[in-house]
Design a protein around this motif. Structure first.
Motif, PDB file in Angstrom:
ATOM      1  N   GLU A  43       0.884  -0.991  -0.056  1.00  0.00           N
ATOM      2  CA  GLU A  43      -0.020  -0.046   0.128  1.00  0.00           C
ATOM      3  C   GLU A  43       0.748   1.115   0.023  1.00  0.00           C
ATOM      4  OE1 GLU A  43      -2.425   0.127   3.480  1.00  0.00           O
ATOM      5  OE2 GLU A  43      -3.663   2.256   2.627  1.00  0.00           O
ATOM      6  N   ARG A  44       0.430   2.202  -0.871  1.00  0.00           N
ATOM      7  CA  ARG A  44       1.257   3.549  -0.848  1.00  0.00           C
ATOM      8  C   ARG A  44       2.149   3.752  -2.012  1.00  0.00           C
ATOM      9  NH1 ARG A  44       3.146   7.285   1.550  1.00  0.00           N
ATOM     10  NH2 ARG A  44       4.279   7.960  -0.266  1.00  0.00           N
ATOM     11  N   SER A  45       2.202   4.741  -2.563  1.00  0.00           N
ATOM     12  CA  SER A  45       3.330   4.978  -3.890  1.00  0.00           C
ATOM     13  C   SER A  45       4.547   4.995  -3.201  1.00  0.00           C
ATOM     14  CB  SER A  45       3.048   6.129  -4.364  1.00  0.00           C
ATOM     15  OG  SER A  45       3.214   7.378  -3.740  1.00  0.00           O
ATOM     16  N   ILE A  46       5.557   4.918  -4.586  1.00  0.00           N
ATOM     17  CA  ILE A  46       6.938   5.026  -4.082  1.00  0.00           C
ATOM     18  C   ILE A  46       7.374   6.399  -4.488  1.00  0.00           C
ATOM     19  CG2 ILE A  46       9.426   3.745  -4.865  1.00  0.00           C
ATOM     20  CD1 ILE A  46       7.584   1.138  -4.529  1.00  0.00           C
ATOM     21  N   PRO A  47       8.194   6.975  -3.790  1.00  0.00           N
ATOM     22  CA  PRO A  47       8.460   8.397  -4.189  1.00  0.00           C
ATOM     23  C   PRO A  47       9.830   8.296  -5.358  1.00  0.00           C
ATOM     24  CG  PRO A  47       9.421   7.995  -2.071  1.00  0.00           C
ATOM     25  CD  PRO A  47       8.357   6.812  -2.233  1.00  0.00           C
ATOM     26  N   LYS A  48       9.302   8.804  -6.418  1.00  0.00           N
ATOM     27  CA  LYS A  48      10.567   8.646  -7.624  1.00  0.00           C
ATOM     28  C   LYS A  48      11.501   9.971  -7.392  1.00  0.00           C
ATOM     29  CE  LYS A  48      10.411   8.884 -12.707  1.00  0.00           C
ATOM     30  NZ  LYS A  48       9.878   9.474 -13.656  1.00  0.00           N
ATOM     31  N   ALA A  49      11.029  11.128  -7.013  1.00  0.00           N
ATOM     32  CA  ALA A  49      11.968  12.198  -6.769  1.00  0.00           C
ATOM     33  C   ALA A  49      12.984  12.113  -5.933  1.00  0.00           C
ATOM     34  CB  ALA A  49      11.081  13.585  -6.354  1.00  0.00           C
ATOM     35  N   ASP A  50      12.788  11.532  -4.701  1.00  0.00           N
ATOM     36  CA  ASP A  50      13.950  11.300  -3.617  1.00  0.00           C
ATOM     37  C   ASP A  50      13.255  10.124  -2.651  1.00  0.00           C
ATOM     38  OD1 ASP A  50      15.666  11.511  -1.560  1.00  0.00           O
ATOM     39  OD2 ASP A  50      16.099  13.666  -1.830  1.00  0.00           O
ATOM     40  N   ASP A  51      14.259   9.143  -2.290  1.00  0.00           N
ATOM     41  CA  ASP A  51      13.851   8.017  -1.478  1.00  0.00           C
ATOM     42  C   ASP A  51      13.392   8.653   0.147  1.00  0.00           C
ATOM     43  OD1 ASP A  51      14.287   6.523  -3.232  1.00  0.00           O
ATOM     44  OD2 ASP A  51      16.057   5.660  -2.457  1.00  0.00           O
ATOM     45  N   LYS A  52      13.795   9.687   0.381  1.00  0.00           N
ATOM     46  CA  LYS A  52      13.505  10.431   1.406  1.00  0.00           C
ATOM     47  C   LYS A  52      12.199  10.844   1.984  1.00  0.00           C
ATOM     48  CE  LYS A  52      18.185  12.463   2.437  1.00  0.00           C
ATOM     49  NZ  LYS A  52      18.638  13.080   1.102  1.00  0.00           N
ATOM     50  N   PHE A  53      11.379  10.902   0.764  1.00  0.00           N
ATOM     51  CA  PHE A  53       9.808  11.292   0.892  1.00  0.00           C
ATOM     52  C   PHE A  53       9.114  10.058   1.786  1.00  0.00           C
ATOM     53  CE2 PHE A  53      10.645  14.380  -2.494  1.00  0.00           C
ATOM     54  CZ  PHE A  53      10.029  15.575  -1.850  1.00  0.00           C
ATOM     55  N   CYS A  54       9.768   8.867   1.705  1.00  0.00           N
ATOM     56  CA  CYS A  54       9.150   7.824   2.283  1.00  0.00           C
ATOM     57  C   CYS A  54      10.264   6.821   3.011  1.00  0.00           C
ATOM     58  CB  CYS A  54       8.141   7.244   1.641  1.00  0.00           C
ATOM     59  SG  CYS A  54       7.172   5.846   2.471  1.00  0.00           S
ATOM     60  N   LEU A  55      10.309   7.019   4.257  1.00  0.00           N
ATOM     61  CA  LEU A  55      11.076   6.105   5.128  1.00  0.00           C
ATOM     62  C   LEU A  55      10.459   5.450   6.072  1.00  0.00           C
ATOM     63  CD1 LEU A  55      14.184   8.797   5.962  1.00  0.00           C
ATOM     64  CD2 LEU A  55      14.116   6.973   4.062  1.00  0.00           C
ATOM     65  N   VAL A  56      10.674   4.086   6.144  1.00  0.00           N
ATOM     66  CA  VAL A  56       9.916   3.252   7.287  1.00  0.00           C
ATOM     67  C   VAL A  56      11.079   2.763   8.147  1.00  0.00           C
ATOM     68  CG1 VAL A  56       8.493   1.368   7.683  1.00  0.00           C
ATOM     69  CG2 VAL A  56       8.192   2.796   5.662  1.00  0.00           C
ATOM     70  N   GLY A  57      11.170   3.136   9.129  1.00  0.00           N
ATOM     71  CA  GLY A  57      12.139   2.651  10.349  1.00  0.00           C
ATOM     72  C   GLY A  57      13.403   3.200   9.715  1.00  0.00           C
ATOM     73  N   GLY A  58      13.610   4.416   9.303  1.00  0.00           N
ATOM     74  CA  GLY A  58      14.700   4.982   8.681  1.00  0.00           C
ATOM     75  C   GLY A  58      15.154   4.338   7.462  1.00  0.00           C
ATOM     76  N   ARG A  59      14.544   3.091   6.698  1.00  0.00           N
ATOM     77  CA  ARG A  59      14.949   2.927   5.483  1.00  0.00           C
ATOM     78  C   ARG A  59      14.071   3.255   4.193  1.00  0.00           C
ATOM     79  NH1 ARG A  59      14.599  -3.543   5.601  1.00  0.00           N
ATOM     80  NH2 ARG A  59      15.812  -3.221   3.434  1.00  0.00           N
ATOM     81  N   PRO A  60      14.570   3.371   3.318  1.00  0.00           N
ATOM     82  CA  PRO A  60      13.771   3.781   2.308  1.00  0.00           C
ATOM     83  C   PRO A  60      12.436   2.877   1.858  1.00  0.00           C
ATOM     84  CG  PRO A  60      16.016   4.133   1.469  1.00  0.00           C
ATOM     85  CD  PRO A  60      16.101   3.401   2.617  1.00  0.00           C
ATOM     86  N   PHE A  61      11.077   3.277   1.767  1.00  0.00           N
ATOM     87  CA  PHE A  61      10.224   2.469   1.313  1.00  0.00           C
ATOM     88  C   PHE A  61      10.475   1.641   0.082  1.00  0.00           C
ATOM     89  CE2 PHE A  61       5.912   1.899  -0.245  1.00  0.00           C
ATOM     90  CZ  PHE A  61       5.416   1.001   0.565  1.00  0.00           C
ATOM     91  N   LYS A  62      11.148   2.156  -0.825  1.00  0.00           N
ATOM     92  CA  LYS A  62      11.513   1.740  -2.173  1.00  0.00           C
ATOM     93  C   LYS A  62      12.334   0.264  -2.062  1.00  0.00           C
ATOM     94  CE  LYS A  62      14.070   2.780  -6.305  1.00  0.00           C
ATOM     95  NZ  LYS A  62      14.680   3.909  -6.839  1.00  0.00           N
ATOM     96  N   GLU A  63      13.397   0.576  -0.961  1.00  0.00           N
ATOM     97  CA  GLU A  63      14.363  -0.625  -0.634  1.00  0.00           C
ATOM     98  C   GLU A  63      13.652  -1.924  -0.101  1.00  0.00           C
ATOM     99  OE1 GLU A  63      17.977   0.915   1.327  1.00  0.00           O
ATOM    100  OE2 GLU A  63      17.818  -0.782   2.630  1.00  0.00           O
TER     101      GLU A  63
END
Ligand code: SF4
Ligand code: SF4
Length: 239
Positions: A43-63
């Protein structure tokens, strides 16, 4: 719905529904990812502009998505954001759908905003009982849920055909008229909302007077904006 989650599906990891928390929850996540063979629901989108827009527990959501998708049997992207970017696609984060990063994995998009719970449960049960993915359209949406144009099943269609377009919200005589001039995107949106409705069939957006936003489509939100204005003058339908 609760009995399906508790008795039929082995829900290995979900931040709010799982009983464990903290290190124990993380342990379950890593064990599951190592084991593989699961259905990954994102659930939710993955930020293309910069990983920092979505971090979970300090890790990029994309990762995390890439890590979790490696051994997944398939991915289900839930709601408009995870499917095609949704509202974040029109923001500085430039959100993209999960399918754009999880390339190579079978993916099913379940847009709408929010996802319809019956679409999610229905898709999971289909995969578990049939052992294969449901038939998908060009946008990877299950045809069984997104095969028909909303406009063709709309309860206000008769008014559209008679060119009765609601202009004045305060006129009780126009209350049931077609919402095209108020921005309804039903003529370009595919979903079974008019027949399935929401909250156990109680009502749906157009039924309660809200113009359809087009949240089932890849162009939502940016290309459907402005939401409350017609994309074409209604006169074009008058022949
Ligand atoms: S334009 Fe919208 S409100 Fe009018 S008939 Fe089509 S789906 Fe229904
Ligand atoms: S009726 Fe339209 S706006 Fe409402 S949830 Fe369904 S597709 Fe989205």
């Amino acid at each position: 719905m609760a009995s399906i989650i508790l008795d039929k599906i082995s829900l290995r990891y979900h931040e709010t529904l799982m009983a464990s928390a903290g290190d124990l929850a993380e342990k379950v996540y890593h064990e599951t990812v190592k084991e593989g063979g699961y259905i990954l629901v994102v659930e939710r989108s993955i930020p293309k502009a910069d990983d920092k827009f979505c971090l979970v527990g300090g890790r990029p959501f994309k990762e995390i998505v890439l890590e979790a998708s490696k051994k997944a049997k398939c991915i289900i992207a839930v709601e408009a954001c995870a499917s095609f970017g949704g509202i974040p696609k029109a923001t500085p984060s430039q959100g993209i759908g999960v399918g754009e990063v999880g390339k190579g994995k079978p993916i099913i998009n379940l847009p709408l905003c929010p996802v319809h719970p019956e679409h999610l449960i229905g898709t999971i049960l289909y995969i578990l009982t049939k052992g294969k993915l449901p038939e998908l359209d060009d946008h990877k949406r299950p045809i069984m849920f997104f095969g028909e144009l909303v406009h063709d099943k709309c309860s206000r269609r008769e008014h559209f055909d008679q060119w009765n377009f609601l202009k004045d919200w305060n006129d009780p005589g126009q209350r049931e008229w077609c919402l095209f001039e108020k921005g309804c995107k039903g003529p370009m949106a595919y979903s079974d909302c008019p027949v399935r409705k929401w909250n156990h069939g109680t009502n749906w957006c157009i039924g309660c007077g809200a113009p359809l936003t087009g949240c089932s489509e890849p162009g939502f939100y940016g290309e459907m904006s402005p939401i409350y204005s017609a994309s074409l003058p209604s006169e074009v339908f008058k022949g």
